[in-house]
Scaffold this motif. Structure first.
Motif, PDB file in Angstrom:
ATOM      1  N   UNK A 152       0.850  -1.194   0.000  1.00  0.00           N
ATOM      2  CA  UNK A 152       0.000   0.000   0.000  1.00  0.00           C
ATOM      3  C   UNK A 152       0.887   1.245   0.000  1.00  0.00           C
TER       4      UNK A 152
ATOM      5  N   UNK B 207       2.260   4.877  -0.443  1.00  0.00           N
ATOM      6  CA  UNK B 207       1.527   6.144  -0.380  1.00  0.00           C
ATOM      7  C   UNK B 207       2.108   7.174  -1.347  1.00  0.00           C
ATOM      8  N   UNK B 208       3.424   7.237  -1.427  1.00  0.00           N
ATOM      9  CA  UNK B 208       4.048   8.270  -2.264  1.00  0.00           C
ATOM     10  C   UNK B 208       4.001   7.887  -3.740  1.00  0.00           C
ATOM     11  N   UNK B 209       3.937   8.889  -4.572  1.00  0.00           N
ATOM     12  CA  UNK B 209       3.852   8.651  -6.012  1.00  0.00           C
ATOM     13  C   UNK B 209       5.043   7.831  -6.503  1.00  0.00           C
TER      14      UNK B 209
ATOM     15  N   UNK C 137       4.846   4.180  -5.528  1.00  0.00           N
ATOM     16  CA  UNK C 137       3.850   3.476  -6.351  1.00  0.00           C
ATOM     17  C   UNK C 137       4.425   3.120  -7.704  1.00  0.00           C
ATOM     18  N   UNK C 138       5.185   4.056  -8.256  1.00  0.00           N
ATOM     19  CA  UNK C 138       5.809   3.814  -9.552  1.00  0.00           C
ATOM     20  C   UNK C 138       6.829   2.669  -9.448  1.00  0.00           C
TER      21      UNK C 138
END
Lengths: 226, 256
Positions: free
Chosen positions: B240, B242-244, B247-248
């Motif tokens: 999960x 949170x930071x962009x 996620x990338x």
């Protein structure tokens, strides 16, 4: 044992145009020792999301989750790790292990991590594997090459090795044949009798009706259409 | 509980470029911290600053020493810091050639660290070397061979034996499985995990391999351009993010 207050969860997809998906809003429920609560709701309603938040695997955006006397939503990583070691068990749908580690050690690991003597931990692991009908010839092999049902049973054995006061079960009876399903259900009943608080997802209606004391429809936690 | 290592506002710049900026965290006994990020994100700079291989511009690295309790290692004398790196600390390099003496026998490599902390009895040193080679699955008939005659995976295991023989409490690892093929990597991960659990070690593992940290690390720190982007439980950060950027990173992993 487990209490959830005003829990909310959104996913922000930064790399997909920053779209925000709201899954839970104002979820609240509690589970007493010895009680088994089944989460229901259709696919995508957020059952697994609730389970994962309860395990500290997903981060909640708001609200509180308490397991025993630990407030999970405010705990430090090491407190969550200690909680998982001692208090909180999770049987996921998928087994994730270090390659090459023998099945027997995979199952005994939660006990070894608690400092239980190796022979006692292995004895407990053998006992569970026998009950779950994993042939003894497979015990010294890594479960990575096992069939789906065998992996599922190894996962269950691992989850039940230590008697956690709180237990999360994600589809424990999926992909099991009737005999093994029966064994798993009786393991759950034994845990309940020993005062374990259980939250489960059971697609298998018969299993749900047999072990669950209450059902909670997760779709009622979804954000109401504005 | 006293943290084994407390890093406060550690900053290192190379001229005008940022190596790592304002990094702070605490590591507790028995914890394994993973540091991930792409090449150039500052993870190795950070590791080298903590381990005393690079001098940071500012900040503190406070280690809970056995005798004197928490002490800033950056303010220690060179002799004190060297003693620490021979006893309580260990550093596993990405390239085993940086951590081994290639012209000395395998047994000698393990024995040298023991001698550095005062062991003098040849028989005892050799016995301990044999014991450690066995633990890292190097057969004892290779004890007199030079590491140059070993495969990459064996060299890496020898480097681990050499580092752990003095019973350190904190191990720094820089891409410990980098450059090894997957079967050797799995074996090494299993080995490291077992040693961490049995010896109660704390470790800081720098890697770009998310599968490695998932298996090894309790906690994760994600770095980009010298800054810490996100921290948390390993599985929480990976499942999960949170930071962009995280996620990338997570979504860029190829599925096997």
């Amino acid at each position: 044992m487990i209490s959830v207050e005003n829990l909310s969860k959104t996913f922000t997809l930064h790399n997909q145009g920053g779209s925000v998906i709201s899954v839970l809003d104002g979820a609240a429920f509690s589970v007493a020792p010895g009680e088994c609560v089944a989460l229901t709701g259709e696919s995508g309603a957020g059952k697994s999301t609730v389970m994962r938040i309860l395990y500290g695997n997903y981060l909640a955006q708001g609200g509180r989750v308490r397991i025993g006397d630990v407030t999970l939503t405010e705990a430090e990583p090491r407190e969550i790790l200690a909680l998982r070691r001692e208090m909180l068990g999770y049987v996921s749908q998928f087994l994730r292990v270090v390659p090459r580690v023998p099945t027997l050690e995979v199952v005994a690991e939660p006990l070894l991590a608690l400092g239980v003597a190796e022979e006692n931990a292995l004895a407990r692991a053998k006992d569970l594997l026998t009950r779950l009908r994993i042939p003894e010839t497979l015990w010294s092999l890594s479960p990575t090459t096992f069939s789906g049902g065998e992996q599922q049973r190894v996962n269950i054995a691992r989850g039940f090795a230590h008697r956690y006061p709180a237990l999360l079960l994600d589809e424990p009876t999926a992909s099991l044949d009737p005999t093994n399903r029966e064994t798993v259900l009786s393991l759950i009943e034994e845990a309940k009798a020993a005062g374990v608080a259980i939250v489960g997802i059971f697609h298998d209606k018969g299993a749900r009706e047999r072990v669950a004391d209450r059902e909670i429809d997760v779709s009622s936690f979804a954000r109401r259409a504005a | 509980m006293t943290p084994l290592l407390a890093v406060n506002h550690l900053t290192k710049t190379y001229g005008g470029r940022i190596g790592c900026a304002d990094v702070s965290f605490k590591l507790y006994p028995g914890e394994v911290l993973g540091i991930v990020g792409e090449s150039g994100s500052g993870k190795s700079t950070l590791l080298n600053c903590m381990a005393g291989h690079l001098a940071p511009d500012s900040g503190e690295v406070i280690f809970d020493t056995r005798v004197e309790g928490p002490k800033d290692t950056l303010a220690m004398s060179e002799a004190e810091r060297r003693m620490l790196s021979r006893t309580d600390w260990a550093f596993v390099h990405q390239n085993p050639r940086d951590g081994l003496r290639m012209r000395v026998s395998a047994g000698g490599n393990v024995g040298e660290r023991l001698m550095a902390v005062g062991a003098r009895h040849y028989g005892t040193i050799r016995d301990q070397a044999v014991d450690w080679l066995e633990r890292v699955e190097i057969s004892d008939d290779r004890i007199d061979d030079r590491p140059a005659a070993f495969s990459g995976g064996m060299q890496q295991r020898l480097q681990i034996a050499r580092n752990l023989v003095t019973g350190p409490r904190l191990v720094f690892m820089d891409e410990p499985t980098g450059g090894l093929d997957v079967s050797v990597q799995a074996r090494l991960l299993d080995l490291i995990r077992g040693l961490v659990r049995r010896m109660g070690l704390s470790a800081i593992v720098v890697t770009h391999d998310l599968a490695v940290v998932r298996l090894l690390a309790d906690r994760l720190m994600v770095m980009k351009d010298g800054h810490v982007i996100e921290t948390g439980l390993t599985d929480q950060v990976l499942d999960d993010p949170q930071a962009a950027y995280t996620q990338l990173l997570v979504s860029s992993v190829l599925q096997v």
